[in-house]
Design a protein around this motif. Structure first.
Motif: not given
Length: 267
Positions: A116, A212, A186, A193, A209-210, A234-235, A214-215, A190-191
Motif C-alpha cells: 500500500s 489510511p 475491499v 477511492y 483526502t484521508d 469504492v468508498a 491500506r489504500v 483496503y479503502t
C-alpha cells in the motif's frame, strides 16, 4: 524493444502456482530478442524459434543465448505466431524476459504486509498511458500497480517504449478484471477511492483526502472514466483541484499527481 502480452511462455511457478502470464514479458523479433540477450540487466528465461528460421541473425541469437546459458527451443512457425500474439512482427523468434516484480494480486494480498498504496487501472486502453503510469509509479516508489488482463491495454511494445523500459521492473500486480481487483482489496480491508475527472459535489479534493494504511486509487479509462461496476464498490470519489479552465487531465498525468502527492505525504 518489442514485446507481446505478458508471459505467454514458461513453466508453472511457485507454490502459488503462478501463471507464466504473471512472471514474464515476451519480446519478439530478431533484433529485440538479441538486444534482450545482450542486456545484462535483463534475465531471459528462454528463447523460442520457429523450426523454419535460418540465417546469420538466427545463428547470432543462438550464440548469444548459449553464452548466457539461456535455453533455445524450437516450435512450429504457427506456434511462435500464437505465442508472440503478433504474426506480422515476430520474425519467427521470441523470448521470455523475467519481470522480477510482477506477480498475482492474490499473492501480494496474502503476504504479512500487503502493499500500500496501490493504483488500480480500469479501462485504460492506450498503451502509452499504461507505460507512462508504470514509469511514474515506479519512480514514486508505489509498491503496486494493478494491471488487469482484461479491459486494459496489454503489456505490449508501446507500453514498454512509453515506460522507457521500466515496465520490465515495475511492481505490476495481475488479476482478471478491475472489478475482481477492487472486490479483493475491499475484502482484505483496503479503502478504495475512485479518481474523478474533476471536482464536483460528490468528490473530495485529493489533497484533503484521508489516506489510511491500506489504500488504493482507481484510475479510469481515457473516455469513460471509472466503470460503473467498479464505481459501485469504492468508498468514495476524489478529484484533483483544477482552478484553471481545463476539463480534465490525461490519465497518466493524473496518476502522476496522485503518486507524488503520496510521496509528499511520506507514503
Amino acid at each position: 524493444m518489442t514485446c507481446s502480452r505478458a508471459g505467454r511462455l514458461g513453466d508453472v511457478g511457485d507454490k502459488q502456482a503462478t501463471s507464466p502470464k504473471d512472471r514474464f514479458l515476451t519480446v519478439y523479433g530478431r533484433k529485440p530478442v538479441l538486444e534482450a540477450l545482450r542486456d545484462p540487466a535483463l534475465d531471459v528465461d528462454k528463447v523460442i524459434m520457429a523450426d523454419t528460421v535460418r540465417g546469420p541473425a538466427i545463428a547470432e541469437i543462438q550464440r548469444a543465448a548459449e553464452a548466457r546459458g539461456v535455453p533455445v527451443r524450437r516450435a512450429s512457425a504457427h506456434r511462435v505466431k500464437v505465442l508472440a500474439g503478433n504474426g506480422k512482427q515476430d520474425q519467427g523468434v521470441l523470448a521470455d524476459v523475467v519481470a522480477p516484480r510482477m506477480r498475482p494480486l492474490a499473492a501480494a494480498l496474502e503476504g504479512r504486509t500487503p502493499p500500500s498504496p496501490l493504483l488500480v487501472l480500469d479501462g485504460i486502453t492506450t498503451s502509452a498511458n499504461v507505460g507512462m503510469i508504470l514509469r511514474t509509479a515506479t519512480a514514486a516508489g508505489i509498491p503496486g500497480v494493478v494491471v488487469p488482463r482484461r479491459g486494459v491495454a496489454a503489456l505490449d511494445p508501446l507500453v514498454v517504449k512509453a515506460s522507457a523500459g521500466v515496465a520490465f521492473r515495475a511492481p505490476v500486480l495481475r488479476c482478471a478484471t478491475a472489478v475482481e481487483a477492487v472486490e479483493s482489496l475491499v475484502e482484505v480491508g483496503y479503502t478504495v477511492y475512485a479518481l474523478g475527472a474533476r471536482a464536483d459535489a460528490e468528490s473530495t479534493s485529493l489533497f484533503d483526502t484521508d489516506v489510511p494504511s491500506r489504500v488504493a486509487f482507481v484510475l479510469g479509462g481515457e473516455t469513460e472514466g471509472v466503470s460503473a461496476a467498479v464505481a459501485d464498490l469504492v468508498a468514495g470519489w476524489v478529484s484533483i483541484p483544477m482552478p484553471g479552465d481545463v476539463e480534465s487531465l490525461n490519465v497518466s498525468a493524473a496518476a502522476a499527481v496522485v503518486c507524488f502527492d503520496l510521496v509528499r505525504r511520506g507514503r
